[in-house]
Design an enzyme around this catalytic site. Sequence first.
Site, PDB file in Angstrom:
ATOM      1  N   TYR A  85       0.812  -1.221   0.000  1.00 49.83           N
ATOM      2  CA  TYR A  85       0.000   0.000   0.000  1.00 49.83           C
ATOM      3  C   TYR A  85       0.843   1.267   0.000  1.00 49.83           C
ATOM      4  CZ  TYR A  85      -4.033  -2.969   0.757  1.00 49.83           C
ATOM      5  OH  TYR A  85      -5.010  -3.916   0.609  1.00 49.83           O
TER       6      TYR A  85
ATOM      7  N   LYS B 227       3.882 -15.266   3.212  1.00 47.46           N
ATOM      8  CA  LYS B 227       4.062 -16.147   2.060  1.00 47.46           C
ATOM      9  C   LYS B 227       5.571 -16.205   1.795  1.00 47.46           C
ATOM     10  CE  LYS B 227       2.381 -18.572  -1.428  1.00 47.46           C
ATOM     11  NZ  LYS B 227       1.571 -19.804  -1.284  1.00 47.46           N
TER      12      LYS B 227
ATOM     13  N   ASP C 240      -2.238 -18.544   2.151  1.00 48.55           N
ATOM     14  CA  ASP C 240      -3.222 -19.378   1.453  1.00 48.55           C
ATOM     15  C   ASP C 240      -3.751 -20.476   2.378  1.00 48.55           C
ATOM     16  OD1 ASP C 240      -0.605 -20.260   1.378  1.00 48.55           O
ATOM     17  OD2 ASP C 240      -0.778 -21.262  -0.548  1.00 48.55           O
TER      18      ASP C 240
ATOM     19  N   ASP D  22      -5.474  -7.101   5.135  1.00 51.21           N
ATOM     20  CA  ASP D  22      -6.709  -6.570   4.565  1.00 51.21           C
ATOM     21  C   ASP D  22      -7.641  -7.737   4.224  1.00 51.21           C
ATOM     22  OD1 ASP D  22      -8.522  -4.835   3.473  1.00 51.21           O
ATOM     23  OD2 ASP D  22      -7.315  -4.269   1.741  1.00 51.21           O
TER      24      ASP D  22
HETATM   25 MG    MG Z   1     -10.841  -3.986   3.297  1.00 50.34          MG
END
Ligand code: MG
Length: 363
Positions: free
Chosen positions: A141, A202, A235, A259
Amino acid sequence: MARYRIAWMPGDGIGVDVLDATRLVLDRLDLDAEYIPADIGWKFWCQEGDPLPQRTLDIMKETDCAMFGAITSKGKDVADKELAPELQGKGLSYRSPIVRMRQLLDLYICLRPCKAYPGNPLNYREGIDLVVFRENTEGMYIGVEYERVPEEFYAAPGMAKVPRDAAISLRAITPGGSERIVRAAFEYARTHGRKKVTAVHKANVLRQTDGVFMAAARKVAAEYPDIPFDDANIDAMGMWLLKNPLNYDVIVTTNLFGDIISDLCAQMVGGLGFGCSGNIGKTYAVFEPTHGSAPKYAGQYKVNPIASILAARMMLEWLGEKDLAAQVEGAVATVLAEGQVRTYDMGGSASTLDMARAIAERL
Ligand code: MG
Ligand code: NAI
């Protein structure tokens, strides 16, 4: 002057509905607070070319914390068109005021508690009580994206395999940014008597960036030998959370994974009408329901205000008003357990304000 000064930022659409409802609850409490209205949202982009005007940032500077409702945001084409004619052609471009607020005020923790209150017909399973710590300022982000890979990047090793017509996004993970979010998660686990902290990553694919994150996580975990620590790939975590949600307690992760996983967790305890979050820094914090402005319900006072009321509970706890926070949570829990007052998402017909009044009456 009041003991607490709170910036009050309803924003767009149902942000107004749910913050009105939240005030019905806060105003019933013995809380010496002054609420200072502050502008944020789509309207201010259209009128002024800035969805987070400087005057709002000034109010944030002189308040203790903020309650925020929701904003509307739209794609670039629409944003450019809806901008006031006199502002067009000046090179203004829309940027999310939420992401900007988090970065400007260094609100590095996004804290999202997800608890299945007994009696909520939307619970995926009874007993779920998870808390997600999402890093809130870096990761995917940072806003550094290229429509085409800049030519000079091809001088770097390994870049030859990146196609010339690729768009790229950069993910930045720092040791310091990772350490402070993991430390926040462990501190929370210790002060709230939580059973374990799980770091989500990950690292088998994103070897460098999640390598940095996991090295920081292991280092901090070693400082808290009293709190069990484990880790999982993002995952696999999606599967495990659905299979055995009771196996998890405090989850800590980087921005994008946080998120995603926090929306999954929120859905397991009732979805958008229940998801609340705190964007928390060292000296300031912004509390909000996680849902958006739901334009189709704007001003109808139909949506569920519980997400926003639980965000206010988080605010009270952050301010140190633990008893008041517990009172609000108790009142929400009572209304849910009684099952008489339910908004449409829970299969009922109570309005936003009916729900807020029912909660306020049980304080
Ligand atoms: Mg969101
Ligand atoms: P949304 O969260 O606004 O609404 C999606 C649907 O979820 C609604 O139509 C409604 O059916 C349900 N819903 C949302 N809040 C609810 C509540 N409190 N009680 C009961 N049901 C509820 O998401 P959508 O429609 O994708 O986005 C609408 C606008 O909000 C967009 O402009 C989007 O960019 C923005 N947005 C803003 C966020 C924020 O301010 N933090 C977060 C997500 C979206």
